[in-house]
Each structure stands twice: as structure tokens, then as C-alpha cells.
Design an enzyme around this catalytic site. Structure first.
Site, mmCIF file in Angstrom:
data_model
loop_
_atom_site.group_PDB
_atom_site.id
_atom_site.type_symbol
_atom_site.label_atom_id
_atom_site.label_comp_id
_atom_site.label_asym_id
_atom_site.label_seq_id
_atom_site.Cartn_x
_atom_site.Cartn_y
_atom_site.Cartn_z
ATOM 1 N N ILE A 155 19.034 -32.713 107.508
ATOM 2 C CA ILE A 155 18.692 -33.441 108.726
ATOM 3 C C ILE A 155 19.651 -34.610 108.931
ATOM 4 O O ILE A 155 20.136 -34.838 110.043
ATOM 5 C CB ILE A 155 17.238 -33.930 108.671
ATOM 6 C CG1 ILE A 155 16.291 -32.733 108.620
ATOM 7 C CG2 ILE A 155 16.913 -34.808 109.881
ATOM 8 C CD1 ILE A 155 14.837 -33.099 108.336
ATOM 9 N N SER A 233 11.420 -39.493 108.980
ATOM 10 C CA SER A 233 11.331 -38.851 107.673
ATOM 11 C C SER A 233 9.926 -38.962 107.087
ATOM 12 O O SER A 233 9.117 -38.049 107.215
ATOM 13 C CB SER A 233 12.367 -39.446 106.721
ATOM 14 O OG SER A 233 12.364 -38.756 105.483
ATOM 15 N N ARG A 234 9.618 -40.054 106.426
ATOM 16 C CA ARG A 234 8.300 -40.294 105.854
ATOM 17 C C ARG A 234 7.911 -41.745 106.086
ATOM 18 O O ARG A 234 8.737 -42.656 105.954
ATOM 19 C CB ARG A 234 8.279 -39.970 104.356
ATOM 20 C CG ARG A 234 8.307 -38.487 104.023
ATOM 21 C CD ARG A 234 7.008 -37.799 104.451
ATOM 22 N NE ARG A 234 6.972 -36.383 104.113
ATOM 23 C CZ ARG A 234 7.323 -35.409 104.939
ATOM 24 N NH1 ARG A 234 7.758 -35.713 106.163
ATOM 25 N NH2 ARG A 234 7.233 -34.147 104.571
ATOM 26 N N GLU A 263 -0.660 -42.397 108.350
ATOM 27 C CA GLU A 263 -0.787 -41.458 109.462
ATOM 28 C C GLU A 263 -1.854 -40.395 109.241
ATOM 29 O O GLU A 263 -2.358 -39.812 110.208
ATOM 30 C CB GLU A 263 0.556 -40.777 109.737
ATOM 31 C CG GLU A 263 1.018 -39.815 108.659
ATOM 32 C CD GLU A 263 2.309 -39.101 109.062
ATOM 33 O OE1 GLU A 263 2.281 -37.871 109.146
ATOM 34 O OE2 GLU A 263 3.311 -39.788 109.300
ATOM 35 N N HIS A 295 4.404 -37.691 114.598
ATOM 36 C CA HIS A 295 4.967 -36.697 113.670
ATOM 37 C C HIS A 295 5.289 -35.388 114.395
ATOM 38 O O HIS A 295 4.912 -34.300 113.971
ATOM 39 C CB HIS A 295 3.995 -36.424 112.514
ATOM 40 C CG HIS A 295 4.690 -36.011 111.249
ATOM 41 N ND1 HIS A 295 4.435 -36.589 110.027
ATOM 42 C CD2 HIS A 295 5.650 -35.088 111.013
ATOM 43 C CE1 HIS A 295 5.192 -36.030 109.099
ATOM 44 N NE2 HIS A 295 5.938 -35.112 109.675
ATOM 45 N N GLN A 296 6.033 -35.512 115.494
ATOM 46 C CA GLN A 296 6.364 -34.342 116.299
ATOM 47 C C GLN A 296 7.835 -33.948 116.205
ATOM 48 O O GLN A 296 8.264 -33.008 116.887
ATOM 49 C CB GLN A 296 6.003 -34.592 117.769
ATOM 50 C CG GLN A 296 6.926 -35.565 118.498
ATOM 51 C CD GLN A 296 6.621 -35.662 119.981
ATOM 52 O OE1 GLN A 296 5.707 -36.349 120.384
ATOM 53 N NE2 GLN A 296 7.416 -34.976 120.793
ATOM 54 N N ALA A 297 8.597 -34.617 115.358
ATOM 55 C CA ALA A 297 10.037 -34.339 115.311
ATOM 56 C C ALA A 297 10.329 -32.885 114.971
ATOM 57 O O ALA A 297 11.308 -32.310 115.441
ATOM 58 C CB ALA A 297 10.722 -35.268 114.317
ATOM 59 N N PHE A 298 9.484 -32.273 114.159
ATOM 60 C CA PHE A 298 9.691 -30.881 113.751
ATOM 61 C C PHE A 298 9.246 -29.882 114.813
ATOM 62 O O PHE A 298 9.502 -28.681 114.692
ATOM 63 C CB PHE A 298 8.886 -30.603 112.471
ATOM 64 C CG PHE A 298 7.408 -30.409 112.728
ATOM 65 C CD1 PHE A 298 6.862 -29.142 112.764
ATOM 66 C CD2 PHE A 298 6.578 -31.494 112.950
ATOM 67 C CE1 PHE A 298 5.500 -28.958 113.024
ATOM 68 C CE2 PHE A 298 5.232 -31.328 113.197
ATOM 69 C CZ PHE A 298 4.681 -30.049 113.235
#
Length: 332
Positions: A155, A233-234, A263, A295-298
Site C-alpha cells: 500500500i 492503516s491502523r 473503532e 474504515h472504508q479504504a479497502f
């Protein structure tokens, strides 16, 4: 073979059902997160499939072992939520999806950066209310800026490539410098130098004991005033309390987070009719220069397809009694 899914969303069902035809697994989906209180839902299964906010602690692993579960399949890249040593001791095999669509996450990081900089989210709302004024929408040219990238895995590399296309100088920090990236013009420097020199900092490293709170009170003392920080990332990479203080002091010019330390109590849920008692996230969202996504990046069709394909393939390979080899993305 029965596989129990935890933390299931509708899109999980859509994509895993689509690609399960090749394997014929008996899949049971549960919305509940995997915890010590819900672990009995795994009864009768050969494998469990978990996501980022499932807590696969030693206590949970002991119970999974007692239920004769043999495989813990993560449908994500990160594995900080799994006690790998405990899994090894109790004979459970763990696999993950190390690379699904690096571009999906990298592109979302860029989208957050552009949104924060050019304030397109605010402009959209203004124009819908027939307010065509430009006051408060001033941004800056990304071209020519220095971008610091912490973590140059798949990434991080994808993000560097995109930002080079903007005409940025790219600085990177990782345990080992990537020779191909260096040849492409990425400069690998110590963490302190990356923090000091960067106008924009994007986090792409895994969450480990070494990287936990890499952005903290001390490291924030090193950054340029007005720095933009992006984290896809986290959540644990950022000391949220320290970041809030830096935002209040004007040290951070803009913050974009797709992940958050707490989260698991919020993300992947519709809480629009609830009172959120997390004062920290409420404080973060009160800043006009902070952008939070859940948490929608993926979350692209390509990424979800690859996650389903790889996860099912990992489970199938681990299920072969005489083929517990490195074919799957094994962790233990």
C-alpha cells in the site's frame, strides 16, 4: 466443511457467496463480533473467518480449540488482533490476505488528502444551499510538496507512486529501504528526518509494539507547523489524545483518519439514532480540519473480490490434511 463468519456485513455475503461456488463450503454468517461471549457460535465448524475488530485473544483461542476449530482465517491484511503465539500453542492455523488491492487503500488516502486540502466536502454542501462564496475554501498546491510515507509495503508503495504523479518529493521510512523505490526516486531516511521535512505524512505501516503510537506527543514536536497527517492503516498508530492537543494548538493543519483506536465500538454500524458516548471521537469530529471515514479504504469491488478469493483459497489449502504448506498466507 463448515466455516463460521464473524462481524459479517451484507457485502461479505455477496462476495463470498459469489466465489464459494468453486469450493462448496458450508458458510454460516453472523453479524456478531468474535469475543469470549460469542465464541460458542463457532460450534460445529472447522474454521472461523474474522475481520479487523474481532478479538482473537488467548482465551478465545482456548475455546475455539475446545470446539475443535482448526483454522482462523482473517479476511484482512492486519493480524494485530490475533494472539499468534496462543494459536500456535493450541494447534490452530492462522492465515490472512496480505495483498488484495493496495491501490484501493492508497487511492482512498489520496482522496482524503485532496478533500481536506481543497475542502470539496464543504464546497458540495455550500453549493447545495446556494452559497457560491469561496471564503474558507483556500487550499494549497500539492505539486512540489514533500510527502512522508511511514511504511513501504504494497500500500505504501502504491501511495508513493500516486504522489510522485502529483510532482511531490517522496520521503519514506521503513526498517529496510526498498531498492526499486529508491531507483524510482523515493528517498529513504530515518523516521525523525521524515517527520521533520514532510508537509504531508501518510501512515501505511502495520500495527506492532514498535509502531504503536508512532504519532505521539514527542514525534509531533518534530513535525512542521500545519502538517497534514493521513492514516488509512491502523488506529493504534496514532495517540489520539496527543493529536487532539496538536490540533488545538494548530500544530496539525489537517487530519484524515479512516481508522481509529476505539473503532470496534463504532465502525461498521449505523448509529445515526444512537447517542455516541465516545467523547474522543466526538471531539475529533468537531474540528473543521479533521476528516473521518469509517474504515472504508479497502471498500472497492476489486478489493472485496480479491479478499474473498484469497480467503477461500487459504481455507481450502489449509483444509488439505497433507498440504499444510506455505501455499496459503500462513502466519502460524
Amino acid at each position: 466443511m463448515r466455516v463460521i463468519f464473524f462481524s459479517t456485513q451484507q457485502y461479505d455475503k455477496t462476495f463470498f457467496n459469489k466465489f464459494n461456488d468453486s469450493y462448496g463450503f458450508d458458510i454460516v454468517y453472523h453479524k456478531s463480533e468474535l469475543t469470549l461471549q460469542t465464541v460458542n457460535l463457532a460450534q460445529g465448524s472447522d474454521a472461523v473467518c474474522v475481520f479487523v475488530n474481532d478479538k482473537v485473544t488467548e482465551e478465545v483461542i482456548i475455546q475455539l480449540s475446545a470446539l475443535n476449530v482448526k483454522i482462523i482465517a482473517l479476511r484482512c491484511a492486519g493480524f494485530n488482533n490475533v494472539d499468534l503465539e496462543a494459536a500456535k500453542r493450541y494447534g490452530l492455523r492462522v492465515c490472512r490476505v496480505p495483498a488484495y488491492s493496495p491501490e484501493a487503500v492508497a487511492e482512498h488516502a489520496v482522496a482524503m488528502l485532496l478533500t481536506l486540502n481543497r475542502k470539496t466536502h464543504k464546497a458540495y454542501n455550500r453549493v447545495r444551499e446556494q452559497n457560491f462564496a469561496l471564503n474558507g475554501l483556500l487550499g494549497f498546491d500539492i505539486h512540489g510538496k514533500t510527502v512522508g510515507v511511514l511504511g513501504t509495503g504494497n500500500i505504501g508503495r502504491a501511495f508513493c507512486t500516486i504522489m510522485q504523479g502529483f510532482g511531490c518529493r517522496i520521503l519514506a521510512f521503513d526498517l529496510v529501504a526498498n531498492k526499486e523505490m529508491e531507483a524510482a526516486g523515493v528517498e529513504f531516511l530515518p523516521l525523525i528526518e521524515v517527520l521533520k521535512q514532510s508537509d504531508i505524512i501518510s501512515l501505511h505501516c502495520p500495527l506492532t509494539e514498535q509502531t504503536r503510537h508512532v504519532i505521539n506527543k514527542d514525534t509531533l514536536e518534530l513535525v512542521k507547523p500545519g502538517v497534514t497527517i493521513i492514516n488509512t492503516s491502523r488506529g493504534g498508530l496514532i495517540d489520539t489524545a496527543a493529536v487532539i492537543e496538536a490540533l488545538k494548538a494548530g500544530k496539525i493543519g489537517a487530519l484524515g483518519i479512516d481508522v481509529y483506536e476505539q473503532e470496534e465500538k463504532l465502525f461498521f454500524r449505523d448509529l445515526s439514532d444512537d447517542i455516541i458516548t465516545d467523547d474522543t471521537i466526538q471531539r475529533l469530529m468537531s474540528f473543521p480540519n479533521v476528516l473521518v471515514t469509517a474504515h472504508q479504504a479497502f471498500f472497492t469491488a476489486e478489493a472485496l473480490s480479491q479478499i474473498a478469493i484469497t480467503t477461500l483459497k487459504n481455507i481450502a489449502e489449509l483444509a488439505e490434511a497433507n498440504n499444510l504448506t506455505q501455499k496459503a498466507a500462513l502466519l502460524v
